[in-house]
Design a protein around this motif. Structure first.
Motif, PDB file in Angstrom:
ATOM      1  N   ILE A 140      -3.558 -20.283  10.028  1.00  0.00           N
ATOM      2  CA  ILE A 140      -4.143 -19.087   9.422  1.00  0.00           C
ATOM      3  C   ILE A 140      -3.207 -18.586   8.336  1.00  0.00           C
ATOM      4  N   ASN A 141      -3.771 -18.243   7.208  1.00  0.00           N
ATOM      5  CA  ASN A 141      -2.998 -17.735   6.092  1.00  0.00           C
ATOM      6  C   ASN A 141      -2.361 -16.399   6.480  1.00  0.00           C
ATOM      7  N   PRO A 142      -1.029 -16.282   6.439  1.00  0.00           N
ATOM      8  CA  PRO A 142      -0.364 -15.032   6.815  1.00  0.00           C
ATOM      9  C   PRO A 142      -0.722 -13.855   5.908  1.00  0.00           C
ATOM     10  N   ARG A 143      -1.243 -14.127   4.736  1.00  0.00           N
ATOM     11  CA  ARG A 143      -1.655 -13.041   3.839  1.00  0.00           C
ATOM     12  C   ARG A 143      -2.800 -12.213   4.421  1.00  0.00           C
ATOM     13  N   LEU A 144      -3.541 -12.794   5.356  1.00  0.00           N
ATOM     14  CA  LEU A 144      -4.625 -12.058   5.992  1.00  0.00           C
ATOM     15  C   LEU A 144      -4.117 -10.867   6.794  1.00  0.00           C
ATOM     16  N   PHE A 145      -2.836 -10.867   7.121  1.00  0.00           N
ATOM     17  CA  PHE A 145      -2.261  -9.825   7.957  1.00  0.00           C
ATOM     18  C   PHE A 145      -1.386  -8.857   7.163  1.00  0.00           C
ATOM     19  N   ARG A 146      -1.507  -8.880   5.838  1.00  0.00           N
ATOM     20  CA  ARG A 146      -0.790  -7.921   4.990  1.00  0.00           C
ATOM     21  C   ARG A 146      -1.614  -6.660   4.896  1.00  0.00           C
ATOM     22  N   ILE A 147      -0.973  -5.536   5.132  1.00  0.00           N
ATOM     23  CA  ILE A 147      -1.652  -4.252   5.038  1.00  0.00           C
ATOM     24  C   ILE A 147      -1.475  -3.724   3.627  1.00  0.00           C
ATOM     25  N   GLU A 148      -2.590  -3.502   2.966  1.00  0.00           N
ATOM     26  CA  GLU A 148      -2.572  -2.975   1.608  1.00  0.00           C
ATOM     27  C   GLU A 148      -3.364  -1.677   1.584  1.00  0.00           C
ATOM     28  N   ASP A 149      -3.145  -0.877   0.552  1.00  0.00           N
ATOM     29  CA  ASP A 149      -3.918   0.342   0.389  1.00  0.00           C
ATOM     30  C   ASP A 149      -5.374  -0.001   0.141  1.00  0.00           C
ATOM     31  N   LEU A 150      -6.252   0.942   0.434  1.00  0.00           N
ATOM     32  CA  LEU A 150      -7.681   0.734   0.200  1.00  0.00           C
ATOM     33  C   LEU A 150      -7.975   0.448  -1.256  1.00  0.00           C
ATOM     34  N   LYS A 151      -7.343   1.166  -2.146  1.00  0.00           N
ATOM     35  CA  LYS A 151      -7.565   0.973  -3.566  1.00  0.00           C
ATOM     36  C   LYS A 151      -6.832  -0.283  -4.005  1.00  0.00           C
ATOM     37  N   GLY A 152      -7.433  -1.047  -4.878  1.00  0.00           N
ATOM     38  CA  GLY A 152      -6.798  -2.260  -5.383  1.00  0.00           C
ATOM     39  C   GLY A 152      -5.527  -1.927  -6.150  1.00  0.00           C
ATOM     40  N   GLU A 153      -4.656  -2.887  -6.274  1.00  0.00           N
ATOM     41  CA  GLU A 153      -3.392  -2.666  -6.958  1.00  0.00           C
ATOM     42  C   GLU A 153      -3.596  -2.179  -8.373  1.00  0.00           C
ATOM     43  N   GLU A 154      -4.648  -2.660  -9.025  1.00  0.00           N
ATOM     44  CA  GLU A 154      -4.871  -2.238 -10.390  1.00  0.00           C
ATOM     45  C   GLU A 154      -5.225  -0.750 -10.450  1.00  0.00           C
TER      46      GLU A 154
END
Length: 122
Positions: A105-119
């Motif tokens: 499983i790609n570990p990136r699936l478990f990165r917590i990011e803000d709701l709003k996109g980085e842009e």
């Protein structure tokens, strides 16, 4: 999403994201590599039929709110579903199906990011 330290619960309808320490949730029981039943978890219910086993756990130190119940296949002890009940009596149920083991499983699936996109954050 749980990243091993924090759980992020996203409500897309309300556009909110709550973050809580994993250890403060019953999910930590499921994700613990070596659950200690002497000090780390208290079994409050245990039931078995020919096909199923149900185990309910609480944190004996009361640092973690709520109860975790796990339904296992009695033949191979695989997890079929779990549900949590918080102190207000709200139940969250997760049922598993089509489980594949030995899959990377790609570990990136478990990165917590803000709701709003980085842009949108810049």
């Amino acid at each position: 999403i749980a990243d091993g330290v924090t759980v992020a619960i996203e409500d897309r309808d309300l556009e909110t994201q709550d973050r809580v320490p994993l250890k403060a949730t019953p999910l930590s029981f499921l994700l613990d590599d070596a659950l200690d039943f002497d000090t780390g978890a208290e079994v409050t219910e245990l039931a078995r039929t020919d096909d199923l086993i149900q185990v309910s756990l609480i944190d004996p130190s009361a640092e973690m709110e709520g109860t975790l119940s796990i339904l296992l296949d009695a033949a191979d002890y695989s997890i079929l579903e779990w549900w949590t009940r918080d102190e207000a009596g709200q139940v969250t149920r997760v049922q598993l199906s089509g489980i594949e083991t030995g899959v990377r499983i790609n570990p990136r699936l478990f990165r917590i990011e803000d709701l709003k996109g980085e842009e949108e954050r810049e």
